[in-house]
Design a protein around this motif. Structure first.
Motif, PDB file in Angstrom:
ATOM      1  N   ASN A  10       2.606   8.851  -0.506  1.00 14.57           N
ATOM      2  CA  ASN A  10       4.003   8.782  -0.061  1.00 14.57           C
ATOM      3  C   ASN A  10       4.702  10.124  -0.100  1.00 14.57           C
ATOM      4  OD1 ASN A  10       3.953   6.127   0.581  1.00 14.57           O
ATOM      5  ND2 ASN A  10       4.939   5.415  -1.283  1.00 14.57           N
ATOM      6  N   ASN A  11       4.325  10.996  -1.033  1.00 14.76           N
ATOM      7  CA  ASN A  11       4.965  12.305  -1.137  1.00 14.76           C
ATOM      8  C   ASN A  11       4.314  13.346  -0.215  1.00 14.76           C
ATOM      9  OD1 ASN A  11       2.564  12.803  -2.405  1.00 14.76           O
ATOM     10  ND2 ASN A  11       3.430  13.381  -4.363  1.00 14.76           N
ATOM     11  N   GLU A  12       3.556  12.863   0.797  1.00 16.32           N
ATOM     12  CA  GLU A  12       2.894  13.693   1.808  1.00 16.32           C
ATOM     13  C   GLU A  12       1.721  14.511   1.271  1.00 16.32           C
ATOM     14  OE1 GLU A  12       3.562  13.330   5.065  1.00 16.32           O
ATOM     15  OE2 GLU A  12       5.026  11.847   4.429  1.00 16.32           O
ATOM     16  N   MET A  67       0.844  -1.161   0.000  1.00 15.97           N
ATOM     17  CA  MET A  67       0.000   0.000   0.000  1.00 15.97           C
ATOM     18  C   MET A  67       0.902   1.241   0.000  1.00 15.97           C
ATOM     19  SD  MET A  67      -3.494   0.246   2.273  1.00 15.97           S
ATOM     20  CE  MET A  67      -2.741  -0.137   3.789  1.00 15.97           C
ATOM     21  N   ASN A  68       0.753   2.087  -0.994  1.00 19.98           N
ATOM     22  CA  ASN A  68       1.590   3.271  -1.098  1.00 19.98           C
ATOM     23  C   ASN A  68       0.860   4.534  -0.629  1.00 19.98           C
ATOM     24  OD1 ASN A  68      -0.201   3.383  -3.158  1.00 19.98           O
ATOM     25  ND2 ASN A  68       1.283   3.775  -4.762  1.00 19.98           N
ATOM     26  N   PHE A  69      -0.073   4.373   0.285  1.00 19.93           N
ATOM     27  CA  PHE A  69      -0.820   5.493   0.840  1.00 19.93           C
ATOM     28  C   PHE A  69      -1.316   5.120   2.229  1.00 19.93           C
ATOM     29  CE2 PHE A  69      -3.826   2.820  -1.354  1.00 19.93           C
ATOM     30  CZ  PHE A  69      -4.942   2.813  -0.542  1.00 19.93           C
ATOM     31  N   ILE A  99      -6.220   2.470  -4.561  1.00 20.34           N
ATOM     32  CA  ILE A  99      -6.884   3.699  -5.010  1.00 20.34           C
ATOM     33  C   ILE A  99      -7.498   3.434  -6.368  1.00 20.34           C
ATOM     34  CG2 ILE A  99      -6.566   6.118  -5.650  1.00 20.34           C
ATOM     35  CD1 ILE A  99      -4.030   6.032  -3.812  1.00 20.34           C
ATOM     36  N   LYS A 100      -8.781   3.653  -6.492  1.00 22.04           N
ATOM     37  CA  LYS A 100      -9.445   3.488  -7.788  1.00 22.04           C
ATOM     38  C   LYS A 100      -9.363   4.773  -8.599  1.00 22.04           C
ATOM     39  CE  LYS A 100     -11.867   1.137 -10.704  1.00 22.04           C
ATOM     40  NZ  LYS A 100     -11.385  -0.072 -11.323  1.00 22.04           N
TER      41      LYS A 100
END
Length: 77
Positions: A48-50, A1-3, A72-73
Protein backbone atom coordinates in the motif's frame (compact mmCIF):
# COMPACT_ATOMS: atom_id res chain seq x y z
CA UNK A 1 -5.67 -7.81 0.35
CA UNK A 2 -3.28 -4.99 1.26
CA UNK A 3 -0.91 -5.60 -1.66
CA UNK A 4 -0.92 -6.04 -5.42
CA UNK A 5 0.82 -8.80 -7.39
CA UNK A 6 3.15 -7.40 -10.05
CA UNK A 7 3.90 -9.85 -12.87
CA UNK A 8 3.66 -13.61 -12.53
CA UNK A 9 3.80 -15.92 -9.54
CA UNK A 10 6.71 -18.40 -9.86
CA UNK A 11 7.74 -21.61 -8.09
CA UNK A 12 4.10 -22.54 -7.39
CA UNK A 13 3.69 -25.54 -5.08
CA UNK A 14 0.60 -27.25 -3.71
CA UNK A 15 0.64 -27.32 0.10
CA UNK A 16 -2.67 -29.07 0.81
CA UNK A 17 -5.70 -30.47 -1.03
CA UNK A 18 -9.26 -31.16 0.15
CA UNK A 19 -9.71 -32.26 3.77
CA UNK A 20 -6.07 -31.41 4.57
CA UNK A 21 -7.04 -27.73 4.46
CA UNK A 22 -7.88 -26.51 7.97
CA UNK A 23 -10.36 -23.84 6.87
CA UNK A 24 -12.11 -25.97 4.21
CA UNK A 25 -15.59 -25.59 5.80
CA UNK A 26 -15.17 -21.80 5.82
CA UNK A 27 -14.11 -21.78 2.15
CA UNK A 28 -17.14 -23.87 1.16
CA UNK A 29 -19.55 -21.58 3.02
CA UNK A 30 -17.98 -18.35 1.80
CA UNK A 31 -17.17 -19.23 -1.83
CA UNK A 32 -18.94 -22.52 -2.65
CA UNK A 33 -18.11 -26.14 -3.38
CA UNK A 34 -15.01 -26.91 -5.37
CA UNK A 35 -11.78 -28.86 -5.39
CA UNK A 36 -9.98 -26.53 -3.00
CA UNK A 37 -6.19 -26.43 -2.87
CA UNK A 38 -3.78 -24.37 -0.79
CA UNK A 39 -0.83 -23.12 -2.83
CA UNK A 40 2.31 -21.09 -2.33
CA UNK A 41 4.60 -19.22 -4.70
CA UNK A 42 7.11 -16.41 -5.10
CA UNK A 43 5.93 -13.05 -6.43
CA UNK A 44 6.96 -9.44 -6.72
CA UNK A 45 4.37 -7.37 -4.87
CA UNK A 46 3.52 -3.70 -4.40
CA UNK A 47 2.49 -2.77 -0.87
CA UNK A 48 0.00 0.00 0.00
CA UNK A 49 2.87 2.41 0.66
CA UNK A 50 4.09 1.84 -2.96
CA UNK A 51 7.08 -0.22 -1.76
CA UNK A 52 7.99 -3.10 -4.10
CA UNK A 53 9.18 -6.33 -2.45
CA UNK A 54 9.81 -9.99 -3.29
CA UNK A 55 7.61 -12.22 -1.13
CA UNK A 56 6.34 -15.73 -0.58
CA UNK A 57 2.56 -15.67 -0.93
CA UNK A 58 -0.02 -18.28 0.07
CA UNK A 59 -3.57 -18.58 -1.27
CA UNK A 60 -6.51 -20.93 -1.75
CA UNK A 61 -7.78 -21.84 -5.21
CA UNK A 62 -10.59 -23.88 -6.72
CA UNK A 63 -11.52 -24.53 -10.33
CA UNK A 64 -14.03 -21.96 -11.66
CA UNK A 65 -13.78 -19.98 -8.39
CA UNK A 66 -10.22 -18.69 -8.67
CA UNK A 67 -7.64 -17.43 -6.17
CA UNK A 68 -9.01 -16.43 -2.76
CA UNK A 69 -7.58 -15.30 0.60
CA UNK A 70 -4.14 -14.42 -0.74
CA UNK A 71 -1.66 -13.37 1.94
CA UNK A 72 2.01 -12.61 2.40
CA UNK A 73 3.79 -15.35 4.30
CA UNK A 74 7.26 -13.74 4.39
CA UNK A 75 9.45 -11.27 2.56
CA UNK A 76 12.43 -12.70 0.67
CA UNK A 77 14.49 -9.57 0.07
Amino acid sequence: MNFEIIGEISNIEVIAVGNSIRILPLLKVEYGQGRWRKLKGIATIRLNNEEIRLAEVHWFEAHSIGKRKMRIKRFLD
